[in-house]
Design an enzyme around this catalytic site. Structure first.
Site, mmCIF file in Angstrom:
data_model
loop_
_atom_site.group_PDB
_atom_site.id
_atom_site.type_symbol
_atom_site.label_atom_id
_atom_site.label_comp_id
_atom_site.label_asym_id
_atom_site.label_seq_id
_atom_site.Cartn_x
_atom_site.Cartn_y
_atom_site.Cartn_z
ATOM 1 N N HIS A 276 0.829 -1.319 -0.246
ATOM 2 C CA HIS A 276 0.425 -0.472 -0.085
ATOM 3 C C HIS A 276 0.969 1.440 -0.124
ATOM 4 C CE1 HIS A 276 -0.104 0.773 4.462
ATOM 5 N NE2 HIS A 276 0.040 -0.592 4.605
ATOM 6 N N ASP A 288 5.832 0.537 7.000
ATOM 7 C CA ASP A 288 4.794 0.799 6.670
ATOM 8 C C ASP A 288 3.974 1.774 6.380
ATOM 9 O OD1 ASP A 288 1.851 -0.581 6.923
ATOM 10 O OD2 ASP A 288 1.872 0.128 9.154
ATOM 11 N N GLU A 322 -4.902 1.871 2.445
ATOM 12 C CA GLU A 322 -5.366 0.956 3.716
ATOM 13 C C GLU A 322 -5.444 1.191 4.601
ATOM 14 O OE1 GLU A 322 -3.578 -2.558 6.004
ATOM 15 O OE2 GLU A 322 -2.814 -0.293 6.188
#
Lengths: 483, 483
Positions: A276, A288, A322
């Site tokens: 993502h 992340d 996401e």
């Protein structure tokens, strides 16, 4: 020198020489060599984190990230590079300030959860009740009325699975709704993360439409511990002043970014490699999920550059949003609904960049094929294949229609940085990134080239998707289809 | 059972029984038992950190800490508990905000150094030049003019001494003055600390009266790395916007807090146990230096409760304002100038609460005596004695007049928390605290009871004291006396 080599040694020497000049006969070894040689994923991640910066859904940073991904995919040699529209919520964090004002004044370190409602500029002042579980909350009944509820479960332990994260995340996701149901005025949750550097971890939460929306914030481990100790010390009521000023701006037209390495004889069949593109706003989302983006992009680059590409198409999809509602994942599943039957496999890389140990595949029937494909990764410690109950969050809307797999990454430090201001490029390691690229490249190539395909099995039912911004109104959750 | 024990075993059995009922004949063993049994130091530290909170010099918290210390010392059974006046500067941190605005916008995590001057409310915007050393700064000559200088030396490594801290601290202390000399408009320094959780480490700095005072802040390791990478990436000039709004309020009348366990036959001779009561403002100063306060207070409590106290007086001194100018240390040395000859030893505990490995003593001549006294600590791993070049900062103004010693503590994680918002109670460990108490108790008792005394040796010359607030004007640095 040649004269004194035995026959066996001569063969070994020739193999070495062949490898050294890039003429290995093993496609897997060539792919691994390419992954481990250049370290391109690390550079891609640097460009996305340092160069683009934070990219929460709806932000200018997210818009820059979309442009970046298109340009980068073209530069990497992908075909059919394009964006696909995704309508996303635009939640803006604003200020977060909290202080213990009794029995002793102490500044707290907090962050709003997304998409928390605001407290109002003057904030909320109330006594705190702390609970370790939803059961404890229920047991205090009316004792939560007018109070700030602190969810302070036992500290999250490091581990090799997502189970501890899931335990803490339950309070982050559902704590505010549960507290509101019992009349609380705000919810604080112990951060769903490891590490203790006074670092609160943000994340998504969801309201219950039947109960009032109350402000919700994550507190650092230290602050959760402090309040726990102050309550335990019986120095008097623990009173907190909390200010959160988040707001929703209008929904934004954003995009998934897609690029392909067309298959050599079945281009209509697809192996999807996902990650993502959005991040939380507190940092540059290195683990992340810049790491995941870079790993799948570099894997596809290496496959594109292979002398003989695989039979099927490898499609890279960088999903938008996401973190705050899976809007990109739902948009992809809707836009490609007719084509999902042609997706022979989907792998999302979204658990950082820790060293890979192997792969999980939804459905026991896929283990044998995946084991065969991953076997060349044994020396790298990445050939372990197990049946998994679920895979990446962005694959959820495709659940039951596409064979899903996940890469098992070392999670030891992942939840130290996850969703915090410390999720920055320095947390990435070039070799670990390259090992992930090697593993994904070998498996993606193998799946795209294999005679067989993985069976399609619906993953185990997962928790409620976090779909609670305004964009939800315009984009209802698709009913999950189960076979 | 008795009938079947050999003579030797019977003796051992009786000794064990005697120890078990608290009748050990060894004073050191009794003291160690008391230290390791109750864990009182841990509770004292909790009360100071959670109950009193942050206590920077001049603040309300510091005033509360003084009252707390007086009450606590009385409760612990100390005699002659009193405060001694110390005039302290009152520097108030204000806001600290910094952002990389080019080539990519990125929020930075910074804290002002004490006592930095402000930038003005609108801040400073300038290009950044990064240097790894003072030599590099000199080499760029006029290249620093109008710029923000970032001191970005190689990252601090974990270690067992203060040498790495000293390497980084040099830039924190003297960076702004050096940068100002070359026309810089502000100085940023890589945090003098380990760990990387986007956590800036504050600390003291000093201006050079001959050059303009420019704003100075510490940046997190991540932000120092980011700027380093951005400069290295040649994406264009790296431009930073910096806002710091610290200010000085009027000097405050504060205090050292003193309490005693009077000696049984030479009460005029003193073993000083010191620690500092003030903390930085970002957290509750658990490792720096609530731990030290609690360790020396509990050691004195145990000595006070011993059936037979030592010959000399054990005096606990909790110094005010170690962090921003050593005002308390100087006030003590001045007020007790006539009595320093009667101080047979001075030990300050100010390097956290890591497990003790032994002691350092200034002057090789003291090693033998201290080894003898510390010998009962061998099983705890705390009996190692070495010659030290210097001891605690609060002992500096007594330098050359009093025998100084230090406790060697495990520093592995100390500089993760030191001077940060994460220096909170949870960082303390009950057993490690108790081991320190055991070590300090045995050594303090031994020095207070010994026939011999340690020789007085002047420590090696240390760096310039950080004496730069308004209170400096009222309290000049005493000229260090060297024998």
């Amino acid at each position: 020198m040649k004269a004194i080599l035995s026959h066996g040694k001569r063969i070994a020497f020739c193999a070495l020489a062949a490898t050294a000049i890039g003429a290995s006969d093993s496609p897997a070894e060539r792919l691994m060599g390419a992954a481990l040689g250049e370290g391109r994923a690390y550079k891609i991640a640097e460009s996305l984190t340092d160069g683009v910066g934070p990219r929460p859904s709806g932000s200018d940073g997210a818009a820059r990230a979309v442009k970046w991904a298109v340009g980068e995919m073209r530069a990497l040699g992908f075909k059919n590079v394009h964006t696909e529209p995704v309508r996303v919520p635009h939640w803006i964090r604003g200020a977060a300030d909290a202080e213990v004002i009794a029995p002793a004044r102490q500044q707290m370190h907090v962050v709003a959860l997304g998409p928390s409602v605001p407290t109002g500029p003057d904030g909320i002042t109330a006594d705190v009740v702390a609970v370790e579980s939803f059961e404890q909350l229920k047991a205090i009944g009316d004792g939560a009325r007018g109070k700030i509820v602190l969810f302070n479960p036992p500290a999250m332990q490091r581990g090799s699975s997502f189970s501890e994260y899931g335990r803490l995340q339950a309070f982050r996701g559902g704590g505010a709704a549960a507290a509101a149901k019992q009349g609380a005025v705000a919810a604080l949750v112990r951060s769903a993360g490891t590490g203790a550097f006074r670092l609160p971890h943000t994340g998504a939460m969801h309201y219950d439409e039947a109960t009032p929306k109350i402000p919700a914030a994550a507190v650092s481990a230290e602050d959760a511990d402090l309040i726990g100790r102050l309550i335990g010390s019986r120095r008097g009521p623990v009173r907190v002043h909390l200010v959160l000023t988040p707001k929703f701006d209008a929904d934004v037209e954003s995009a998934n970014v897609v690029g392909e390495v067309p298959g050599r004889d079945r281009p209509g069949e697809i192996v999807l490699l996902g990650a993502h593109l959005d991040s939380w706003d507190l940092a540059t989302g290195a683990v992340d999920d810049a790491a995941g983006c870079a790993i799948v992009m570099d894997a596809a680059r290496i496959i594109a550059a292979a002398p003989r590409g695989p039979r099927r198409t490898v499609r890279v999809v960088l999903f938008m949003n996401e973190e705050m509602g899976l809007s990109g994942a739902r948009a992809y599943a809707q836009a490609h609904a007719a084509e999902l039957g042609k997706h022979v496999a989907a792998l999302e890389v979204d658990s950082g960049q820790g060293r890979p140990a192997g792969f999980g595949v939804v459905g026991a029937g896929g283990v044998a094929l995946l084991k065969k494909i991953a076997a060349p990764l044994a020396t790298l410690g990445a050939a372990n294949v197990v049946e998994a109950q679920e895979a990446g969050a962005d694959l959820m809307p495709m659940g039951g229609k596409v064979a899903e797999l996940s890469i098992d990454q070392d999670l030891t430090s992942y939840f130290d940085w996850h969703h915090t201001a410390a999720d920055t490029f320095d947390k990435l390691d070039p070799m670990d990134m390259a090992l992930n690229v090697a593993a994904v490249t070998v498996v993606a190539y193998g799946l795209a080239d294999a005679g067989e395909t993985l069976p399609v099995v619906a993953p185990a039912r997962r928790g409620p998707p976090m779909l609670l911004g305004p964009a939800v109104v315009t984009q209802p959750v698709p009913t999950p289809a189960r076979k």
